[in-house]
Motif scaffolding. Sequence first.
Motif, PDB file in Angstrom:
ATOM      1  N   LEU A 168       0.821  -1.218   0.000  1.00  0.00           N
ATOM      2  CA  LEU A 168       0.000   0.000   0.000  1.00  0.00           C
ATOM      3  C   LEU A 168       0.853   1.265   0.000  1.00  0.00           C
ATOM      4  O   LEU A 168       0.445   2.296  -0.549  1.00  0.00           O
ATOM      5  N   ASP A 169       2.032   1.222   0.604  1.00  0.00           N
ATOM      6  CA  ASP A 169       2.915   2.388   0.582  1.00  0.00           C
ATOM      7  C   ASP A 169       3.417   2.666  -0.836  1.00  0.00           C
ATOM      8  O   ASP A 169       3.507   3.827  -1.259  1.00  0.00           O
TER       9      ASP A 169
ATOM     10  N   LYS B 200     -11.186  -2.927  -0.480  1.00  0.00           N
ATOM     11  CA  LYS B 200     -11.415  -1.747   0.341  1.00  0.00           C
ATOM     12  C   LYS B 200     -10.118  -0.994   0.612  1.00  0.00           C
ATOM     13  O   LYS B 200     -10.037   0.231   0.497  1.00  0.00           O
ATOM     14  N   GLU B 201      -9.079  -1.728   0.974  1.00  0.00           N
ATOM     15  CA  GLU B 201      -7.819  -1.096   1.367  1.00  0.00           C
ATOM     16  C   GLU B 201      -7.157  -0.369   0.205  1.00  0.00           C
ATOM     17  O   GLU B 201      -6.674   0.761   0.363  1.00  0.00           O
ATOM     18  N   THR B 202      -7.141  -1.001  -0.959  1.00  0.00           N
ATOM     19  CA  THR B 202      -6.482  -0.362  -2.094  1.00  0.00           C
ATOM     20  C   THR B 202      -7.277   0.828  -2.611  1.00  0.00           C
ATOM     21  O   THR B 202      -6.700   1.852  -2.977  1.00  0.00           O
ATOM     22  N   LEU B 203      -8.601   0.729  -2.619  1.00  0.00           N
ATOM     23  CA  LEU B 203      -9.418   1.852  -3.074  1.00  0.00           C
ATOM     24  C   LEU B 203      -9.249   3.048  -2.149  1.00  0.00           C
ATOM     25  O   LEU B 203      -9.139   4.194  -2.599  1.00  0.00           O
ATOM     26  N   ARG B 204      -9.213   2.784  -0.844  1.00  0.00           N
ATOM     27  CA  ARG B 204      -9.016   3.881   0.119  1.00  0.00           C
ATOM     28  C   ARG B 204      -7.687   4.588  -0.136  1.00  0.00           C
ATOM     29  O   ARG B 204      -7.628   5.831  -0.182  1.00  0.00           O
ATOM     30  N   VAL B 205      -6.621   3.826  -0.314  1.00  0.00           N
ATOM     31  CA  VAL B 205      -5.305   4.422  -0.549  1.00  0.00           C
ATOM     32  C   VAL B 205      -5.293   5.225  -1.841  1.00  0.00           C
ATOM     33  O   VAL B 205      -4.759   6.349  -1.891  1.00  0.00           O
TER      34      VAL B 205
ATOM     35  N   PHE C 215     -17.609   6.713  -0.325  1.00  0.00           N
ATOM     36  CA  PHE C 215     -17.565   7.964   0.432  1.00  0.00           C
ATOM     37  C   PHE C 215     -17.083   7.721   1.863  1.00  0.00           C
ATOM     38  O   PHE C 215     -16.301   8.501   2.408  1.00  0.00           O
ATOM     39  N   ALA C 216     -17.552   6.632   2.461  1.00  0.00           N
ATOM     40  CA  ALA C 216     -17.175   6.332   3.838  1.00  0.00           C
ATOM     41  C   ALA C 216     -15.679   6.073   3.973  1.00  0.00           C
ATOM     42  O   ALA C 216     -15.092   6.327   5.038  1.00  0.00           O
ATOM     43  N   LEU C 217     -15.042   5.599   2.908  1.00  0.00           N
ATOM     44  CA  LEU C 217     -13.607   5.313   2.962  1.00  0.00           C
ATOM     45  C   LEU C 217     -12.767   6.571   3.109  1.00  0.00           C
ATOM     46  O   LEU C 217     -11.628   6.508   3.581  1.00  0.00           O
ATOM     47  N   ILE C 218     -13.310   7.712   2.688  1.00  0.00           N
ATOM     48  CA  ILE C 218     -12.514   8.941   2.700  1.00  0.00           C
ATOM     49  C   ILE C 218     -13.168  10.047   3.529  1.00  0.00           C
ATOM     50  O   ILE C 218     -12.716  11.194   3.498  1.00  0.00           O
ATOM     51  N   GLU C 219     -14.214   9.727   4.299  1.00  0.00           N
ATOM     52  CA  GLU C 219     -14.944  10.788   5.003  1.00  0.00           C
ATOM     53  C   GLU C 219     -14.112  11.460   6.090  1.00  0.00           C
ATOM     54  O   GLU C 219     -14.430  12.579   6.517  1.00  0.00           O
ATOM     55  N   ASP C 220     -13.049  10.828   6.546  1.00  0.00           N
ATOM     56  CA  ASP C 220     -12.195  11.438   7.560  1.00  0.00           C
ATOM     57  C   ASP C 220     -11.056  12.257   6.959  1.00  0.00           C
ATOM     58  O   ASP C 220     -10.261  12.851   7.696  1.00  0.00           O
ATOM     59  N   HIS C 221     -10.968  12.273   5.649  1.00  0.00           N
ATOM     60  CA  HIS C 221      -9.896  13.034   5.002  1.00  0.00           C
ATOM     61  C   HIS C 221     -10.195  14.536   5.104  1.00  0.00           C
ATOM     62  O   HIS C 221     -11.348  14.958   4.946  1.00  0.00           O
TER      63      HIS C 221
END
Length: 414
Positions: A87-88, A125-130, A154-160
Amino acid sequence: MKCVDDFRLRLGKQELVPIMVGGMGVDISTVALSLEAARLGGIGHISDAMVPTVTDRRFNTKFVKDKLKQYKFNVENADKSVVKFDLDILAEATKMHVGSAMDAKKGDGLIFINCMEKLTMNAPKETLRVRMQTAMDAGIDGITLAAGLHLGSFALIEDHPRFRDVKLGIIVSSLRALQLFLKKSARTGRLPDYVVVEGPLAGGHLGFGMDWAQYDLATIVAEIHAWMQAEQLDIPLIPAGGIFTGSDAVGFLENGASAVQVATRFTVTSECGLPEKVQQEYFKATEDDIEVNQLSPTGYPMRMIKSCPAIGDGIRPNCEAYGYLLDANGSCAYIQAYNREVAAHPGERRIKVMDKTCLCTHMRNFDCWTCGQYTYRLKDTTRRNEDGSYQILSAEHVFKDYQFSKDGKVALPD
């Protein structure tokens, strides 16, 4: 008679030429193409499809080579569940790709990134969020959620910190799909800033079944527009798929659309990532050369030129190097089809796989010629050279033809 330039797309406080160039994956919609659209006052898309591969090509990084080296021990194994993306490294590749585009942007337009939910990458989920979070970190103007329903995106990035700043849009092909998305994402308190309504004549993956020909873009747009008005939802609608002339676009703009998304005519521009020999195949295509098939491992029907090298090619799955379509269990429909044919033809050096294609490999090599339904009309948008080839266009020429043309006409290059 009006032209597209008589209208403007309003996104927040910005006014834009109502032309959005669609996000064609694996660097077909290049940074150069998106920069031209933005410079001219519209919206350009880059794509995050196979972004480590694209970054290797653009910046001479070795992300794919290093991944293959790491998982080379698994090449002969039918079980690909061990093959994971770091992911990095995925974030680093995305940051390089997006950051370079944003650093170079000029003009009053915007640059968005197209994010495909079906790029599951063995960790959906993890790769889409990144991918989404890093694009936001790198300054992207907007994210278009594509190739899937994106019910949880949307929920994956709502804290951004840029969640309410960056423009967020969704591609749908029906009112029902839009309703599902809005219902699921309602708890984030964030409506999409725009909705792209993609019809059955679009290129690449379709949001329809093999009965796609029974549907009509104008009818779908009208249904969604009427429902949104009844619900008092003021979200710009952007039709896409089969909008070949400026006059086609005006027809939608006069009936409530806020902009149009176009792509097919930009495939034969010098800024597009397709090699020129492939662009000539697009020019030469006839209506009979274009088909919708079910070769994609994603499960979606896909429109392509039926003479493309990807069809029937039985290449060994390149998941260790690529693996962008591996699902959460490390599986892919092409792997299953390939292994079936290997078992059925023991000892053969090269097999054929007719029902699925290794989309990662063939998209990377520009051997899967996905296209819009009206690709066969491209030859009518340019001039023929003395050697029989067709003149490659500029993105500016195509953009301005959409912007200013009238009477269903297409301007030929000088």
